[in-house]
Design a protein around this motif. Sequence first.
Motif, PDB file in Angstrom:
ATOM      1  N   ASP A 269      23.758  28.349  94.094  1.00  0.00           N
ATOM      2  CA  ASP A 269      24.719  27.526  93.145  1.00  0.00           C
ATOM      3  C   ASP A 269      25.793  26.797  93.900  1.00  0.00           C
ATOM      4  OD1 ASP A 269      23.243  28.679  91.064  1.00  0.00           O
ATOM      5  OD2 ASP A 269      24.470  30.392  91.054  1.00  0.00           O
TER       6      ASP A 269
ATOM      7  N   TYR B  33      19.666  17.596  99.121  1.00  0.00           N
ATOM      8  CA  TYR B  33      21.117  17.820  99.138  1.00  0.00           C
ATOM      9  C   TYR B  33      21.722  17.819 100.382  1.00  0.00           C
ATOM     10  CZ  TYR B  33      19.345  19.671  94.708  1.00  0.00           C
ATOM     11  OH  TYR B  33      18.562  19.656  93.331  1.00  0.00           O
TER      12      TYR B  33
ATOM     13  N   LEU C 162      25.631  22.421  90.725  1.00  0.00           N
ATOM     14  CA  LEU C 162      24.255  22.164  90.741  1.00  0.00           C
ATOM     15  C   LEU C 162      23.721  23.700  91.080  1.00  0.00           C
ATOM     16  CD1 LEU C 162      23.519  18.733  92.010  1.00  0.00           C
ATOM     17  CD2 LEU C 162      23.221  19.317  89.717  1.00  0.00           C
TER      18      LEU C 162
ATOM     19  N   PHE D 129      17.885  30.784  96.143  1.00  0.00           N
ATOM     20  CA  PHE D 129      18.600  30.251  94.824  1.00  0.00           C
ATOM     21  C   PHE D 129      19.782  29.896  95.201  1.00  0.00           C
ATOM     22  CE2 PHE D 129      15.262  33.141  93.714  1.00  0.00           C
ATOM     23  CZ  PHE D 129      14.575  32.557  92.827  1.00  0.00           C
TER      24      PHE D 129
ATOM     25  N   GLN E  93      21.365  33.234  97.151  1.00  0.00           N
ATOM     26  CA  GLN E  93      20.642  34.460  96.809  1.00  0.00           C
ATOM     27  C   GLN E  93      19.403  34.388  97.291  1.00  0.00           C
ATOM     28  OE1 GLN E  93      20.927  35.621  92.716  1.00  0.00           O
ATOM     29  NE2 GLN E  93      20.845  37.749  92.942  1.00  0.00           N
TER      30      GLN E  93
ATOM     31  N   THR F   1      16.412  25.825  93.627  1.00  0.00           N
ATOM     32  CA  THR F   1      15.726  26.908  94.441  1.00  0.00           C
ATOM     33  C   THR F   1      14.976  25.939  95.824  1.00  0.00           C
ATOM     34  OG1 THR F   1      15.178  27.649  92.325  1.00  0.00           O
ATOM     35  CG2 THR F   1      13.825  28.468  94.085  1.00  0.00           C
TER      36      THR F   1
END
Lengths: 767, 170
Positions: B113, B150, B121, B111, B104, B124
């Motif tokens: 997910d 990540y 996890l 943001f 989002q 932001t």
Amino acid sequence: MKPMRKIPAEVTEVFRKKGVFTEDAPIFIRTDMGREEFYCDAYTVLVPEGIATLFCSFDLRGKRGASLFSRERTEKVFREIEYVFVPLEEVEEIKVEEQVSVLRTVLKRKSGEEEILFWAGAACRSDVYRFSEGLASYLKEGKVPEEPVEQKDLCPRCHMPYADPRHRICKKCMGKKSLVKKLLPFFFRYKLQIALVFLSVLLSGAVSVITPYLNSKVLYDEVLTPGSSLYGQILVLVLSVASAALLSAFIKMVNTMVGAKVSSFVVYDLKKTIFSSFERLSYSFFTSRHTGRLITQINSDAETLYWFFCDGVPYFLTNILQIVGVIAVMLWTAPLLTLFVLLPVPFVFGGYWVTLRLFRRLHAENHTHRSRFNSVLSDVLGGMRIVKAFSREEAEVARFDAKSRELAGSTLHINLRNHTVFPLLNLAVRLSTYMVWGFGGYFVLKESLTPGSGISYGELNLFVSYLTMLYTPLNFFAGFFNHMASGLNALQRLFEIMDTEPEVKEKDDPVELECVRGDVEFSHVNFSYAPGKRTIHDVSFFVPAGQTLGIVGHTGAGKSTLANLLTRLYDVESGRITIDGVDIRDLSFQTLRRHVAIVSQETYLFRGTILENIRYANPEATREEVIRASRAAGCHDFIMSFPEGYETVVGFDKKSLSGGEKQRISIARAILKDPAILILDEATAAMDTKTERHIQSALEKITQNRTTLTIAHRLSTLRDADFLIVIQGGEVVENGTHQALLEKEDGVYHKLYRLQMEAMRTIGIEE
Amino acid sequence: MIDNVGSATELFRLMPENCRLYLSEKGLLRVSIPQKEYEGRAFLALAFPFETKVEYIAVQNEAKEELGMIVSLSDFDSETGTLVEAELKKKYFAPKILRITKLQEKYGSTFWDCETDHGPLSFTVKDTHRSFLRAGEDRIFVVDHNGCRYEIESISGLDKKSHSKIELYL
């Protein structure tokens, strides 16, 4: 200590069973990883007996027997993973070791043995450092330093932690509704104009529905049908249709003009408010963002909003009204045929929707290829000197060719899709028109055979006209939602700037000082740019009014940070800085800026004349004062060598000045301000030795009877300072006069001085 | 040509003959380099972390000063190799994103997910376009606002839905 989130009852219970009472804990920390790198909850508490860590997890699972709609339909299941206890008498220290993404906390025992206490994700960084510092203080002094209670990381409305505490935007509370709410005040200033837009939208909708009625039904069924009341009244009909067209054009004109005016003003107001926010925000906001991106963001976002409100919203309303009006008239004319007309609407709308999504993706890809192509282009053109020097022309051509091909391929892809998908969609729309002609024709025939059982030719024509009026808005709507999404995103980004809280704030009732003597004192000052990475550590010094303090140290030692703290670009973490005994946090920004001036290595001249640039510090200064300041700074002579003298325009594409020249202008600017405290932060570093010496004599005159903090790399610059401090790793490691420091043969200053003198001699310069 | 610039460029190449890497009793990596009279904690750093994890591995002391360089891990026995690889895995820890469940954009931040190899996890990312580290044509690292990384091992290998969520930022 900063209160972290509460220890859950389950954890407290386990600790209690192990003989660890958390109520006795002066500090505790919650982290998010285990002894190895896996995610779990870890609670580490410091109690008088030792350090206890409990690794555990709270798994979420459905609650048995709970209703699906109940708020308590899930429950947390506590699971203990590992417990570790280290007696305090065995603890030597805790070290935090930064890894690339995570942190490793290593406990060192007095026996010298080291072990991993826990791992922690980067999100826990500041808490981990605070814990290790708290523990160090507890081991040394038997107590943990008190820190003011701060709840800055929680949203005041929903009390949820911010995703990014430095960027206090609550994901939960900042929905699209609140965005619109925030935007409304900008529009309310133009209530009358907006009311006019709405009125014109209403009228325009009505006129657009009436026009086909006139030129289809009235024309065929009344004017051209013998026996009807309007038979033969062609002129009346033509005049009516023309008047409707004229009225429609007029309304649209008013609508567009007023709409454009309101949108322009709203966007202007938004930009103005955002720019005012920039002035309010702290320096750290700008250092953490790319300036170019901020400029593009404000410009392009404001543009997006302009087009959204100017083109999007009024047409959205017009189209809604048009659709409602058209369907109402159609239902009133022939309900059954209306159903046939409306039948394909969802499919056509769906078709547009899917197509636009597809094109959005294709355009995004194309945008990426274009950006890559542009960056290769700017890379090569900007670095042409290097390309030629290393004979890399062919390789660069190949690189350019690859990116160019990708861009061409992506553009071709879009064009091919464009020429296949849209004709197909148009065909679908046309098919539904054919359907209307087919069914409509049947009803017209039926009417001619049995009057009253079908529809007239005029009504059929009306339907076909309305059909076009129905499908055009559908196309618009499918695209409108994309525009709406980008418009709202643009709004979000703009409000982000407006809502960011400045880190350095002026006190509510700040102290104003008319005259400043210039006593400067740093007392136990600590500061770090990033949590845990202390830049300034317990720095204390006093500079009496009118004296010069020299600050010496290696690159990255923290010298410029001291200047940043004195000018309140950042606030100290602990300790205090005073000017004439008043804490600078109590002083008004105006007092601080008026009495403290800085000349740094990075000079910035604004676009404009040299005169305007020098006067930037004091716009009221007379021409004579400007010339005197320039003479003192040693820039008068070269300014006078320009044909336009002080009115020479500097900046991009105009007159380019050398680094030394720019620096001298910025020194003149600072002199003109006549500050009580002057900071020279590597002011002469960009100059050659000859120029430096030339300016040095000018600076000596200026710094007389003025508190001066001189930060310099070249120690020769600091010989005449009244007092010197040597900074290393953020700490003051030596202090004294030039002579006294030189006499310390094993001192840092002595070594640095010797090295520099040798280097100067090597290049043939004797001090 | 680089051979002519003198000893300043020479690497202190760590080999089984001149160094020994081992784990302390409590599982921390240590190194012994008799030639440098050093025995203590060992910290590793990859010179080319995106290209290779088995070559050009700097071995540093606690002050992050380089003690020497492992030019190729294959110079060492498999036991040492395993130790080094395990330590590097910890140092360069980055959960692998397997699926993006929600992405989002709000207020200039995104943001996320995600399903990762370390479970679900959320994080932001600020200034998303500038928070992607490209580690090749198809591999990227997403850096969140805390600096945590990540990994997306293969962008083209992501499922369609996840791919469509990030393609605007690529």
